[in-house]
Design a protein around this motif. Structure first.
Motif, short mmCIF file in Angstrom:
data_model
loop_
_atom_site.label_atom_id
_atom_site.label_comp_id
_atom_site.label_asym_id
_atom_site.label_seq_id
_atom_site.Cartn_x
_atom_site.Cartn_y
_atom_site.Cartn_z
N GLN A 1 100.76 -17.61 112.80
CA GLN A 1 100.62 -17.65 111.35
C GLN A 1 99.71 -16.52 110.93
N GLN A 2 100.27 -15.46 110.39
CA GLN A 2 99.48 -14.33 109.94
C GLN A 2 98.79 -14.71 108.64
N PRO A 3 97.70 -14.01 108.33
CA PRO A 3 96.87 -14.40 107.18
C PRO A 3 97.68 -14.59 105.91
N GLY A 4 97.54 -15.77 105.32
CA GLY A 4 98.18 -16.07 104.05
C GLY A 4 99.68 -16.27 104.13
N GLN A 5 100.22 -16.39 105.33
CA GLN A 5 101.67 -16.49 105.48
C GLN A 5 102.08 -17.80 106.15
N SER A 6 103.37 -17.94 106.33
CA SER A 6 103.91 -19.15 106.93
C SER A 6 103.91 -19.04 108.46
N LEU A 7 104.46 -20.06 109.09
CA LEU A 7 104.52 -20.09 110.55
C LEU A 7 105.78 -19.39 111.04
N THR A 8 105.61 -18.60 112.09
CA THR A 8 106.74 -17.96 112.75
C THR A 8 106.76 -18.40 114.21
N LEU A 9 107.90 -18.86 114.66
CA LEU A 9 108.00 -19.32 116.05
C LEU A 9 107.98 -18.13 116.99
N ILE A 10 107.07 -18.19 117.97
CA ILE A 10 107.00 -17.13 119.00
C ILE A 10 107.97 -17.46 120.13
N ALA A 11 107.84 -18.67 120.67
CA ALA A 11 108.65 -19.03 121.83
C ALA A 11 108.61 -20.53 122.04
N THR A 12 109.57 -20.99 122.82
CA THR A 12 109.65 -22.38 123.26
C THR A 12 109.33 -22.42 124.74
N ALA A 13 108.37 -23.24 125.12
CA ALA A 13 107.95 -23.33 126.52
C ALA A 13 108.61 -24.53 127.18
N ASN A 14 109.35 -24.26 128.22
CA ASN A 14 110.05 -25.30 128.95
C ASN A 14 109.42 -25.47 130.32
N GLN A 15 109.25 -26.70 130.75
CA GLN A 15 108.67 -26.93 132.06
C GLN A 15 109.65 -26.55 133.15
N GLY A 16 109.20 -25.75 134.09
CA GLY A 16 110.04 -25.40 135.23
C GLY A 16 110.97 -24.23 135.01
#
Lengths: 115, 111
Positions: free
Chosen positions: A37-52
């Protein structure tokens, strides 16, 4: 509902260094999500972490810059590598412990400032 | 790009007044959710409305969903200073596997 412990809560780092952010969940979850979440902005998905398996990165984010570990079903780390001032943001981890499409639970966030 | 667009971007009201925030989206959805964020901290889930629902209530919160217009609204009644926060809508698409967040509304409730 899932409870997530995220640390550190904030940090000030020198450019060129790396910071590893940790998230611990109080229950086992299949997928964990990392957002920026950059200053004053919304959320941006970086990645999904999967086990294994390797994390799945969104467009614009690469493993060399944001390596992710997921050693078990309750823990994940995100590293912000070779930081620049443009990486100054809030980083958040999240889970949907009742399955995809249900309510998401978030860690308290890591406020990163790169100087 | 962000799925949701919210308006207004910022809203300032007096305690006791109602606050209405709107969210528009572009693709077909499975559900739409509203979240609250205090001062850049973690987000807290407020309410989830499914695509086959039109209205939902939770305490002082009322959410409506109009899938024909691809829009939703969040109404907070009898606002309190403690409601001051940023509010985000998030959509879960019919074919997707993740939440997509809107731009958010910064609500300030003045005592």
């Amino acid at each position: 509902s899932a409870v997530i412990s995220q640390k550190p809560s904030r940090d000030i780092c020198q450019r060129g260094t790396s910071l590893t952010i940790q998230c611990q969940v109080d229950s086992q979850v299949t997928m964990m999500f990392w957002y920026r979440q950059q200053p004053g902005q919304s959320l941006t998905l970086i990645a999904t972490a999967n086990q294994g398996s390797e994390a799945t990165y969104e467009s614009g984010f690469v493993i060399d810059k944001f390596p992710i570990s997921r050693p078990n079903l309750t823990f994940s780390t995100l590293t912000v590598s070779n930081m620049s001032p443009e990486d100054s943001s809030i980083y958040l981890c999240s889970v949907e412990d009742r399955g995809l499409g249900t309510e998401a639970f978030f860690g308290q966030g890591t406020r990163l400032t790169v100087v | 790009s962000q799925q949701g667009e919210e308006d207004p971007q910022a809203l300032s009201i007096q305690e006791g007044e109602n606050a209405t925030m709107n969210c528009s989206y572009k693709t077909s959805i499975n559900n739409l959710q509203w979240y609250r964020q205090n001062s850049g901290r973690g987000l807290v889930h407020l309410i989830l409305i499914r695509s086959n629902e039109r209205e939902k209530h939770s305490g002082r919160l009322r959410v409506t969903l109009d899938t024909s217009k691809k829009s939703s609204s969040l109404l907070i009644t009898a606002s309190r200073a403690a409601d001051t926060a940023s509010y985000f809508c998030a959509t879960y698409s019919a074919s997707g596997s993740r939440l997509t967040f809107g731009e958010g509304t910064q609500l300030t409730v003045n005592p």
